[in-house]
Design a protein around this motif. Structure first.
Motif, PDB file in Angstrom:
ATOM      1  N   VAL A 108       0.785  -1.102   0.160  1.00 37.40           N
ATOM      2  CA  VAL A 108      -0.159   0.094  -0.014  1.00 37.40           C
ATOM      3  C   VAL A 108       0.748   1.247  -0.164  1.00 37.40           C
ATOM      4  O   VAL A 108       2.038   1.267   0.499  1.00 37.40           O
ATOM      5  N   LYS A 109       0.001   2.343  -0.388  1.00 38.01           N
ATOM      6  CA  LYS A 109       0.968   3.774  -0.222  1.00 38.01           C
ATOM      7  C   LYS A 109      -0.136   4.801   0.339  1.00 38.01           C
ATOM      8  O   LYS A 109      -1.389   4.687  -0.321  1.00 38.01           O
ATOM      9  N   VAL A 110       0.343   5.548   1.166  1.00 37.52           N
ATOM     10  CA  VAL A 110      -0.586   6.640   1.552  1.00 37.52           C
ATOM     11  C   VAL A 110      -0.228   7.979   0.464  1.00 37.52           C
ATOM     12  O   VAL A 110       0.706   8.418   0.320  1.00 37.52           O
ATOM     13  N   GLU A 111      -1.555   8.415   0.246  1.00 40.25           N
ATOM     14  CA  GLU A 111      -1.705   9.291  -0.676  1.00 40.25           C
ATOM     15  C   GLU A 111      -2.823  10.622  -0.320  1.00 40.25           C
ATOM     16  O   GLU A 111      -3.659  10.186  -0.184  1.00 40.25           O
ATOM     17  N   ASP A 112      -2.169  11.481   0.172  1.00 36.85           N
ATOM     18  CA  ASP A 112      -2.964  12.549   0.809  1.00 36.85           C
ATOM     19  C   ASP A 112      -4.031  12.079   1.758  1.00 36.85           C
ATOM     20  O   ASP A 112      -5.024  12.354   1.869  1.00 36.85           O
ATOM     21  N   GLY A 113      -3.309  11.240   2.738  1.00 38.65           N
ATOM     22  CA  GLY A 113      -4.351  10.891   3.920  1.00 38.65           C
ATOM     23  C   GLY A 113      -5.007   9.499   3.652  1.00 38.65           C
ATOM     24  O   GLY A 113      -5.812   9.155   4.465  1.00 38.65           O
ATOM     25  N   LYS A 114      -4.923   9.100   2.139  1.00 39.49           N
ATOM     26  CA  LYS A 114      -5.771   8.096   1.834  1.00 39.49           C
ATOM     27  C   LYS A 114      -4.683   6.775   1.339  1.00 39.49           C
ATOM     28  O   LYS A 114      -3.649   7.160   0.786  1.00 39.49           O
ATOM     29  N   VAL A 115      -5.308   5.537   1.605  1.00 36.65           N
ATOM     30  CA  VAL A 115      -4.334   4.458   1.288  1.00 36.65           C
ATOM     31  C   VAL A 115      -4.723   3.900   0.090  1.00 36.65           C
ATOM     32  O   VAL A 115      -5.878   3.522  -0.245  1.00 36.65           O
ATOM     33  N   ARG A 116      -3.780   3.683  -0.886  1.00 34.62           N
ATOM     34  CA  ARG A 116      -4.025   3.079  -1.864  1.00 34.62           C
ATOM     35  C   ARG A 116      -3.386   1.487  -2.121  1.00 34.62           C
ATOM     36  O   ARG A 116      -2.315   1.383  -1.747  1.00 34.62           O
ATOM     37  N   LEU A 117      -4.426   0.730  -2.434  1.00 38.64           N
ATOM     38  CA  LEU A 117      -3.768  -0.778  -2.418  1.00 38.64           C
ATOM     39  C   LEU A 117      -2.979  -1.010  -3.787  1.00 38.64           C
ATOM     40  O   LEU A 117      -3.661  -0.893  -4.989  1.00 38.64           O
ATOM     41  N   LEU A 118      -1.695  -1.364  -3.928  1.00 45.71           N
ATOM     42  CA  LEU A 118      -0.994  -1.457  -5.098  1.00 45.71           C
ATOM     43  C   LEU A 118      -0.777  -2.850  -5.271  1.00 45.71           C
ATOM     44  O   LEU A 118      -0.948  -3.272  -6.525  1.00 45.71           O
ATOM     45  N   ARG A 119      -0.803  -3.937  -4.246  1.00 45.22           N
ATOM     46  CA  ARG A 119      -1.000  -5.303  -4.598  1.00 45.22           C
ATOM     47  C   ARG A 119      -1.605  -5.835  -3.512  1.00 45.22           C
ATOM     48  O   ARG A 119      -1.411  -5.676  -2.201  1.00 45.22           O
ATOM     49  N   PRO A 120      -2.672  -6.700  -3.774  1.00 47.67           N
ATOM     50  CA  PRO A 120      -3.358  -7.375  -2.781  1.00 47.67           C
ATOM     51  C   PRO A 120      -2.461  -8.493  -2.175  1.00 47.67           C
ATOM     52  O   PRO A 120      -1.666  -8.984  -2.809  1.00 47.67           O
ATOM     53  N   GLY A 121      -2.443  -8.814  -1.015  1.00 49.81           N
ATOM     54  CA  GLY A 121      -1.518  -9.854  -0.289  1.00 49.81           C
ATOM     55  C   GLY A 121      -1.931 -10.412   1.071  1.00 49.81           C
ATOM     56  O   GLY A 121      -3.145 -10.462   1.291  1.00 49.81           O
ATOM     57  N   GLU A 139      -8.400  -1.243   6.064  1.00 52.17           N
ATOM     58  CA  GLU A 139      -9.446  -0.278   5.896  1.00 52.17           C
ATOM     59  C   GLU A 139      -9.863   0.055   7.598  1.00 52.17           C
ATOM     60  O   GLU A 139     -10.273   1.136   7.961  1.00 52.17           O
ATOM     61  N   ALA A 140      -9.787  -1.143   8.470  1.00 56.68           N
ATOM     62  CA  ALA A 140     -10.256  -0.700   9.595  1.00 56.68           C
ATOM     63  C   ALA A 140      -9.290   0.273  10.521  1.00 56.68           C
ATOM     64  O   ALA A 140      -9.682   0.997  11.136  1.00 56.68           O
ATOM     65  N   VAL A 141      -8.178  -0.077  10.177  1.00 54.58           N
ATOM     66  CA  VAL A 141      -6.861   1.025  10.838  1.00 54.58           C
ATOM     67  C   VAL A 141      -7.174   2.374  10.289  1.00 54.58           C
ATOM     68  O   VAL A 141      -7.167   3.539  10.802  1.00 54.58           O
ATOM     69  N   LEU A 179      -8.109   3.224  -1.693  1.00 62.03           N
ATOM     70  CA  LEU A 179      -8.115   3.452  -3.140  1.00 62.03           C
ATOM     71  C   LEU A 179      -7.644   2.070  -3.943  1.00 62.03           C
ATOM     72  O   LEU A 179      -6.555   1.364  -3.372  1.00 62.03           O
ATOM     73  N   ARG A 180      -8.180   2.116  -5.046  1.00 67.13           N
ATOM     74  CA  ARG A 180      -7.745   0.719  -5.883  1.00 67.13           C
ATOM     75  C   ARG A 180      -7.114   1.383  -7.143  1.00 67.13           C
ATOM     76  O   ARG A 180      -7.660   2.149  -7.863  1.00 67.13           O
ATOM     77  N   GLY A 181      -6.271   0.452  -7.812  1.00 69.07           N
ATOM     78  CA  GLY A 181      -5.775   0.697  -9.217  1.00 69.07           C
ATOM     79  C   GLY A 181      -4.488   1.705  -9.054  1.00 69.07           C
ATOM     80  O   GLY A 181      -4.477   2.447  -8.142  1.00 69.07           O
ATOM     81  N   ALA A 182      -3.556   1.358 -10.114  1.00 66.32           N
ATOM     82  CA  ALA A 182      -2.392   2.148  -9.607  1.00 66.32           C
ATOM     83  C   ALA A 182      -2.626   3.835 -10.146  1.00 66.32           C
ATOM     84  O   ALA A 182      -3.641   4.020 -10.908  1.00 66.32           O
ATOM     85  N   THR A 183      -1.895   4.532  -9.690  1.00 68.83           N
ATOM     86  CA  THR A 183      -1.641   5.880 -10.284  1.00 68.83           C
ATOM     87  C   THR A 183      -1.048   6.006 -11.528  1.00 68.83           C
ATOM     88  O   THR A 183      -0.490   5.113 -11.772  1.00 68.83           O
ATOM     89  N   ALA A 184      -1.015   7.047 -12.027  1.00 66.39           N
ATOM     90  CA  ALA A 184      -0.064   7.592 -12.914  1.00 66.39           C
ATOM     91  C   ALA A 184       1.559   6.824 -12.980  1.00 66.39           C
ATOM     92  O   ALA A 184       1.760   6.927 -11.541  1.00 66.39           O
TER      93      ALA A 184
END
Ligand code: TXA
Ligand code: MG
Length: 322
Positions: A179-192, A200-202, A208-213
């Motif tokens: 995962v990667k935090v972007e502007d206070g939101k967590v993006r899932l880069l690879r499920p595992g 999400e509970a934390v 957020l899902r799907g890669a950014t640019a």
């Protein structure tokens, strides 16, 4: 050929090799890693060499404790909270790379971010003893299935590395969640190995899902997890000569005629299924069947990561391996 040494006897040999800039295959709770000193460019180059991996793929740097992590990456409050909650464990955090971190640029493939993880068990102790982070991709030839046992590593990479530390079967059985935090939101880069719902509970918000640019997780190239056999997913019926990868107590129609059959989890337990995924795929591949039919696996919890790996294994091969 690599020496295969049991984990409780391998610490000194592993340390000596890593200090000399060599690579060592080590057990982690997710899958086996092919480890080298992340501050030593020659060691990192040896990792790529042994894996036959395209160089633009950045690697995860593994750390022993939070202090080591903070010397390498810049942690925002949410990334720190995730680290506190899930480390040591199967979560990888992508954070900005700290200036003067000492990480060799080959590790990050020139990115200004770095993927960090604190592993449990042998790996964690080894890193603490070494006093340096270890770069470690999964210990498998590029494009092949990740290895979840010492023997699997030895048979795949044994001719190209000096030591495999044998810690038995890895408990989680698939790679870490990235995962990667972007502007206070967590993006899932690879499920595992950590389910999205646990994160999400934390985080207190949907991921957020799907890669950014840009690059994000290029290890997710189509045929990254490909076995030699062709894969057929969500199979409700089994063809003659096919191998069958099952899930749960109910069988696909015609399963008795499968050339080989293994069940990810007889009881339908997704954690058990994750543990068995790669070893079962490898075993069915070895059965010589040209096609592996896979029964449906539900997509909730760890099923998301399992279905992700299955979809990649089933993707058309632009670059088939031999
Ligand atoms: O469980 C695991 O994560 C295992 C064990 C050995 O720790 N490691 C593993 O490493 O799966 P590897 O190299 O097979 O996969 C690492 C993934 C790749 O998809 C890579 O592209 C991505 O992490 N990655 C590394 N650095 C990144 C970055 N700065 N930004 C985005 N993705 C990154
Ligand atoms: Mg890998």
């Amino acid at each position: 050929m690599a020496e295969l040494i049991a984990a409780d006897k391998a610490m000194d040999a592993a340390l000596a090799l890593l200090r000399a800039g060599e690579v060592v295959a080590i057990p982690t709770e997710t899958v086996y890693g092919l480890a080298g000193d992340a501050t030593n460019g020659e060691a990192v180059a040896r990792i790529f060499e042994a894996k036959g991996r395209p160089r633009f793929n950045p690697l995860i740097a593994h750390v022993a404790d939070m202090a080591m992590a903070e010397r390498i990456g810049v942690f925002d409050p949410l990334s720190r909270r995730l680290a506190e909650k899930f480390w040591p464990g199967p979560l990888t955090l992508v954070v900005p790379l700290r200036a003067g971190s000492g990480i060799h640029p080959l590790v990050t493939a020139g990115l200004d971010t770095i993927a960090l993880r604190m592993p449990k068990g042998f790996g964690g102790t080894l890193i603490a003893r070494l006093g340096r982070p270890l770069a470690a991709p999964s210990a498998n030839t590029s494009g092949k299935i990740s290895s979840t046992s010492g023997e699997a590593v030895a048979s795949d990479l044994g001719g190209r590395i000096p030591l495999v530390v044998d810690g038995g079967a890895t408990p989680v059985g698939l790679e870490s969640t990235i995962v990667k935090v972007e502007d206070g939101k967590v993006r899932l880069l690879r499920p595992g190995g950590v389910a999205a719902s646990e994160i999400e509970a934390v985080a207190g918000a949907p991921l957020l899902r799907g890669a950014t640019a840009g690059i994000e997780a290029p290890g997710m190239l189509a045929s990254h997890y490909a076995p030699g056999a062709v894969m057929r997913l969500n199979a409700g019926i089994v063809g003659a000569g096919e191998a069958l990868l099952g899930f749960g107590p109910r069988r696909a129609e015609g399963w008795q005629q499968a050339r080989a059959f293994l069940n990810l989890s007889e009881s339908g337990d997704l954690r058990e299924a994750a543990t068995n995924l790669f070893a079962h795929l490898q075993a069915l591949d070895r059965s010589g069947a040209g096609m592996i039919a896979v029964e449906p696996v539900p997509s909730e919890e760890l099923g998301e990561a399992i279905n992700d790996r299955l979809a990649r294994a089933a993707a058309p091969r632009d670059n088939p391996h031999v």
